[in-house]
Design a protein around this motif. Structure first.
Motif, short mmCIF file in Angstrom:
data_model
loop_
_atom_site.label_atom_id
_atom_site.label_comp_id
_atom_site.label_asym_id
_atom_site.label_seq_id
_atom_site.Cartn_x
_atom_site.Cartn_y
_atom_site.Cartn_z
N ASN A 40 93.74 -12.14 -9.98
CA ASN A 40 94.59 -13.22 -9.44
C ASN A 40 94.72 -14.37 -10.44
O ASN A 40 95.78 -14.99 -10.55
CB ASN A 40 94.03 -13.73 -8.10
N LEU A 41 93.64 -14.66 -11.16
CA LEU A 41 93.70 -15.74 -12.15
C LEU A 41 94.57 -15.33 -13.35
O LEU A 41 95.32 -16.14 -13.89
CB LEU A 41 92.29 -16.16 -12.60
N GLU A 42 94.47 -14.04 -13.74
CA GLU A 42 95.34 -13.55 -14.82
C GLU A 42 96.81 -13.75 -14.44
O GLU A 42 97.62 -14.19 -15.24
CB GLU A 42 95.08 -12.06 -15.10
N LYS A 43 97.13 -13.45 -13.18
CA LYS A 43 98.51 -13.59 -12.72
C LYS A 43 98.90 -15.07 -12.71
O LYS A 43 99.96 -15.45 -13.19
CB LYS A 43 98.62 -13.01 -11.30
N TYR A 44 98.04 -15.92 -12.19
CA TYR A 44 98.33 -17.36 -12.10
C TYR A 44 98.58 -17.93 -13.50
O TYR A 44 99.51 -18.71 -13.72
CB TYR A 44 97.17 -18.09 -11.42
N LEU A 45 97.73 -17.53 -14.44
CA LEU A 45 97.82 -18.11 -15.79
C LEU A 45 98.84 -17.41 -16.68
O LEU A 45 99.15 -17.90 -17.77
CB LEU A 45 96.45 -18.02 -16.50
N SER A 46 99.35 -16.26 -16.23
CA SER A 46 100.19 -15.40 -17.06
C SER A 46 99.49 -15.11 -18.39
O SER A 46 100.05 -15.32 -19.47
CB SER A 46 101.55 -16.04 -17.35
N VAL A 47 98.27 -14.63 -18.30
CA VAL A 47 97.51 -14.27 -19.50
C VAL A 47 97.04 -12.83 -19.33
O VAL A 47 96.81 -12.37 -18.21
CB VAL A 47 96.32 -15.26 -19.69
N ARG A 48 96.89 -12.11 -20.46
CA ARG A 48 96.54 -10.69 -20.34
C ARG A 48 95.12 -10.47 -19.81
O ARG A 48 94.88 -9.54 -19.06
CB ARG A 48 96.68 -10.01 -21.72
N HIS A 49 94.20 -11.33 -20.27
CA HIS A 49 92.80 -11.10 -19.88
C HIS A 49 92.09 -12.38 -19.44
O HIS A 49 92.13 -13.38 -20.16
CB HIS A 49 91.99 -10.53 -21.05
N VAL A 50 91.44 -12.30 -18.29
CA VAL A 50 90.48 -13.32 -17.87
C VAL A 50 89.12 -12.61 -17.82
O VAL A 50 89.01 -11.54 -17.22
CB VAL A 50 90.82 -13.89 -16.48
N ILE A 51 88.12 -13.19 -18.48
CA ILE A 51 86.77 -12.61 -18.40
C ILE A 51 85.86 -13.64 -17.76
O ILE A 51 85.52 -14.66 -18.38
CB ILE A 51 86.23 -12.19 -19.79
N PRO A 52 85.47 -13.42 -16.49
CA PRO A 52 84.60 -14.38 -15.81
C PRO A 52 83.19 -14.35 -16.38
O PRO A 52 82.68 -13.26 -16.71
CB PRO A 52 84.59 -13.90 -14.35
N VAL A 53 82.57 -15.52 -16.50
CA VAL A 53 81.18 -15.63 -16.98
C VAL A 53 80.44 -16.66 -16.12
O VAL A 53 80.99 -17.16 -15.14
CB VAL A 53 81.10 -15.99 -18.48
N ALA A 54 79.21 -16.99 -16.54
CA ALA A 54 78.34 -17.78 -15.67
C ALA A 54 78.66 -19.28 -15.64
O ALA A 54 78.35 -19.95 -14.67
CB ALA A 54 76.89 -17.57 -16.08
N ASN A 55 79.23 -19.80 -16.71
CA ASN A 55 79.57 -21.23 -16.75
C ASN A 55 80.45 -21.50 -17.97
O ASN A 55 80.64 -20.61 -18.82
CB ASN A 55 78.30 -22.11 -16.78
N GLY A 56 80.95 -22.71 -18.09
CA GLY A 56 81.86 -23.06 -19.19
C GLY A 56 81.16 -23.10 -20.54
O GLY A 56 81.77 -22.76 -21.56
N THR A 57 79.90 -23.50 -20.54
CA THR A 57 79.15 -23.55 -21.81
C THR A 57 78.99 -22.14 -22.36
O THR A 57 79.20 -21.91 -23.56
CB THR A 57 77.77 -24.21 -21.58
N ASP A 58 78.64 -21.19 -21.50
CA ASP A 58 78.54 -19.79 -21.93
C ASP A 58 79.89 -19.30 -22.46
O ASP A 58 79.96 -18.57 -23.45
CB ASP A 58 78.15 -18.88 -20.75
N ALA A 59 80.96 -19.69 -21.76
CA ALA A 59 82.30 -19.24 -22.19
C ALA A 59 82.55 -19.67 -23.64
O ALA A 59 83.00 -18.86 -24.47
CB ALA A 59 83.37 -19.80 -21.26
N LEU A 60 82.23 -20.93 -23.95
CA LEU A 60 82.46 -21.42 -25.32
C LEU A 60 81.58 -20.68 -26.31
O LEU A 60 82.03 -20.29 -27.41
CB LEU A 60 82.15 -22.93 -25.37
#
Ligand SMILES: Cc1ncc(COP(=O)(O)O)c(C=O)c1O
Length: 372
Positions: A40-60
């Motif tokens: 659903n987030l991929e669709k909302y953002l119109s992006v090919r891939h969303v990869i969920p992780v534990a927090n924003g710091t980990d994402a960076l």
């Protein structure tokens, strides 16, 4: 500063049903809710891939690992941001190279950015601070000229759009090689604990990010690269999936609150109201003013006496933080960020502010401003 309980009450049924379904299926990790939210987030953002992780710091951190940066590589980032942006750079043995910000947008200054590039520079991490996008078209042009990666720190800008000079729009965090966001409860799209995600349109990078976030493992117990353990849990995904359809209305509510503040403060010579650049929409993760000749601490104390929280994001720029002091920088090197750290203040900003609360905040603020 936020009213998460009232927000919950307004969508209680959707949230409770989502959480109950996770418990019912007992699929707590990598469950169906995580996949639902991801799609659903991929669709909302119109992006090919969303990869969920534990927090924003980990994402960076995972973003920089996925780009294959090596110890000693330089990563340019603004000095006026939350610590996580530079923290992950330092943790990976990379060199954070800090630069000043623009005095109107508080986001990275493009001239300072280009001046800071050396042969060791490998990546730029712009921060879309307080909810408006940095000048991504300019940043992408610099990155292209110098062959650099761009990792967008979109932890505060979920729901904002970047407006390109030809008029087309893209969601914050979907323009660079990788975008990173946080679902910390107070964020524009917040869960009920910790959460984060990476966005990318690059299939190969998405595969590396997914692998790194899962202990570097593609096939169970076969570790192809050094990774981390970073997962969004299913209960948080259920909360986020229930809140996602409301995100645009949440952003509108924040914008309306910001417009209300702006109207009441516009003619006051003691404050500079936040400016929105022409190339971005603003989701007002924070409503941040600058004071002119005001005793900020006195104002904060007097506001607290009347039950109104006022916060300072951020009181010390990164180059003056004890842990980040370096021979590279000294006080006075980044005058805009240093001045902002002494003069900014943020007022309560959330999706449930009603007219009565807004009037109480603005009338008391103006009254106290007159005394400070
Ligand atoms: C600009 C910025 N970067 C990174 C982060 C880190 O996100 P998290 O708290 O989810 O680790 C935050 C969140 O506070 C942030 O505001």
């Amino acid at each position: 500063m936020v009213d998460l309980h009232s927000q919950y009450l307004n969508i209680k049924q959707e949230i409770d049903a989502g959480i109950a379904s996770v418990i019912e299926t007992s699929s707590f990790v990598k469950g169906g809710k995580v996949v639902d939210f991801q799609k659903n987030l991929e669709k909302y953002l119109s992006v090919r891939h969303v990869i969920p992780v534990a927090n924003g710091t980990d994402a960076l951190q995972i973003a920089l690992m996925a780009l294959g940066l090596k110890a000693g590589d330089e990563v340019i980032t603004p000095t006026f941001t939350f610590i996580a942006t530079a923290e992950v750079v330092a943790l990976l043995g990379l060199t954070p190279v800090l630069v000043d910000v623009d005095s109107d947008t508080f986001c990275i200054d493009l001239e300072a950015l280009e001046r800071a590039i050396t042969p060791k520079t490998k990546a730029i991490v712009p921060v879309h601070l307080f909810g408006q996008n940095a000048d991504m078209e300019g940043i992408m042009a610099i990155a292209k000229r110098h062959n650099l990666f761009v990792v967008e720190d979109a932890c505060q800008s979920m729901g904002s759009e970047y407006i390109f000079s030809d008029g087309h729009r893209q969601h914050s965090g979907t323009i660079g090689n990788i975008g990173c966001t946080s679902f910390f409860p107070s964020k524009n799209l917040g869960c009920y604990g910790d959460g984060g995600a990476l966005f990318t349109n690059d299939d190969e990078l998405a595969e590396r990010i997914t692998t790194i976030a899962n202990h570097g493992m593609r096939i169970r117990y076969h570790h192809d690269m050094i990774g981390v353990n970073s997962r969004l849990d299913s209960i948080q995904a259920a909360v986020l999936d229930a809140k996602l359809p409301h995100l645009d209305s949440y952003v509108r509510a924040r914008r309306e609150a910001a417009e209300f503040y702006n109207r009441h403060f516009a003619d006051n010579p003691k404050v500079i109201t936040p400016k929105t650049a022409t190339y971005t929409t603003h989701s007002f993760h924070q409503y941040t003013l600058q004071f002119v000749g005001v005793d900020r601490q006195r104002l904060i104390s007097k506001m607290a006496e009347r039950g109104i929280p006022v916060m300072v994001y951020y009181p010390i720029p990164l180059h003056l933080q004890k842990a980040y002091r370096s021979d590279r920088y000294s006080q006075g090197d980044f005058p805009v960020a240093e001045k902002l750290s002494e003069t900014v203040c943020s007022l309560p900003m959330h999706t449930e502010l009603d007219k009565e609360q807004m009037e109480y905040i603005t009338s008391n603020f103006l009254d106290i401003l007159g005394q400070c």
